[in-house]
Enzyme design. Structure first.
Site, PDB file in Angstrom:
ATOM      1  N   CYS A 156     -44.440 -20.071  15.507  1.00  0.00           N
ATOM      2  CA  CYS A 156     -44.519 -19.236  14.088  1.00  0.00           C
ATOM      3  C   CYS A 156     -45.208 -17.809  14.322  1.00  0.00           C
ATOM      4  CB  CYS A 156     -45.057 -19.958  13.040  1.00  0.00           C
ATOM      5  SG  CYS A 156     -46.714 -20.657  13.373  1.00  0.00           S
ATOM      6  N   HIS A 166     -50.180 -22.322  10.056  1.00  0.00           N
ATOM      7  CA  HIS A 166     -49.000 -21.572  10.064  1.00  0.00           C
ATOM      8  C   HIS A 166     -49.227 -19.927   9.912  1.00  0.00           C
ATOM      9  CE1 HIS A 166     -44.981 -21.144   9.094  1.00  0.00           C
ATOM     10  NE2 HIS A 166     -44.926 -20.721   7.903  1.00  0.00           N
TER      11      HIS A 166
END
Length: 290
Positions: free
Chosen positions: A65, A141
């Site tokens: 990510c 994230h």
């Protein structure tokens, strides 16, 4: 810089959301925000579905990510003076008609991008089975924020589409700052793990141009030369840190453990370490029982 192939860019870490922290880095082409993912839906902005002009790819693998957030920023830069290199330019053109899911798959299967991503992975002597995060595991994230044709978008690969946060006039950061402040404040009581990075213009290149512009003015040149020295020193340190981070130290560690064992020192050192840990943990146990 991000890479020699990408002309005029670098990544800077931000330690504050104060307006002055952003002003010192302008022009800012994108922001990358790291946070602990809790699976909650944020009530800010509007998710767009279907075809959009802004580049957006779905995240299809778990451990990329950060790379995807950087690429999302690079592929949405509108400044024609910024060169993102042949690899990303060709990738953007190739995937222009793809939907977000197919763009995400294409990112995963792009050999050159995968090669660069893997080059930054830590080296391991042993291969461990990857596991699906448990309920109590910490999962982090990355998302990106970019300005694109007068509007601010949040690019989160876990969402079905880009999130439109509205229009801006002169300063797109003025739209993002309140969003980040709200999200951090929402979890401030239980969470302190946040990180914010900015994709900005190449500071060294800018300083060198400034130095050329003050040719003959020794007083002005002194200050600029000092800034150049600091920037070059910072980049040299980054290079060393990168080498150390990617280096595989396990063979050295295993050899040291082997020597300590042969000399009969390993067991006493292990017991001593356990005693130190127990001594540190004792006050915590006492306070929890009281």
């Amino acid at each position: 810089g991000i890479n020699a192939e990408y002309g005029g860019l670098q990544v800077e870490e931000l330690w504050s959301l104060d307006e002055s922290a952003f002003s010192d880095l302008k022009p800012i082409y994108g922001l990358i925000f790291l946070f602990k993912w809790k699976g909650e839906n944020e009530e800010q902005g509007k998710v767009l579905f279907g075809d959009t002009e802004v580049f957006f790819a779905k995240q299809v693998i778990n451990n990329a990510c950060a790379t995807q957030a950087i690429i999302s920023v690079l592929l949405n830069i509108q400044n024609p003076e910024i060169q993102i290199g042949d690899t990303l330019t060709q990738f953007k053109e190739f995937t222009a008609a793809f939907d977000p899911a197919l763009k995400g798959m294409s990112l995963t299967n792009a050999d050159r991008l995968r090669e660069v991503h893997n080059s930054f992975a830590r080296q391991n002597m042993f291969e461990f089975d990857s596991k699906i995060p448990e309920k109590d595991d910490d999962v982090y994230h990355f998302v990106a924020f970019v300005p694109f044709k007068g509007r601010v978008y949040e690019l989160d690969g876990l969402k079905p589409g880009p999130i439109d946060h509205g229009s801006y006039t002169d300063d797109w950061i003025s739209v993002v700052r309140p969003i980040l402040q709200t999200r951090i404040a929402k979890h401030a009581a239980t969470e302190i793990t946040f990180n914010l990075m900015a994709v900005v213009g190449d500071k060294l290149l800018d300083l060198q141009k400034q130095l050329e512009g003050v040719a003959g003015d020794d007083a002005a040149a002194v200050g600029i030369k000092e800034k150049i020295r600091v920037e070059e020193e910072k980049r040299a340190n980054y290079k060393i840190e990168n080498i150390r981070r990617k280096h595989n130290y396990l063979p050295l560690i295993m050899e040291m453990l082997k020597i300590l064992s042969e000399k009969g020192m390993l067991l006493p050192l292990t017991l001593k370490a356990k005693e130190k840990i127990a001594a540190k943990e004792a006050p915590k146990k006492e306070s929890s029982m009281s």
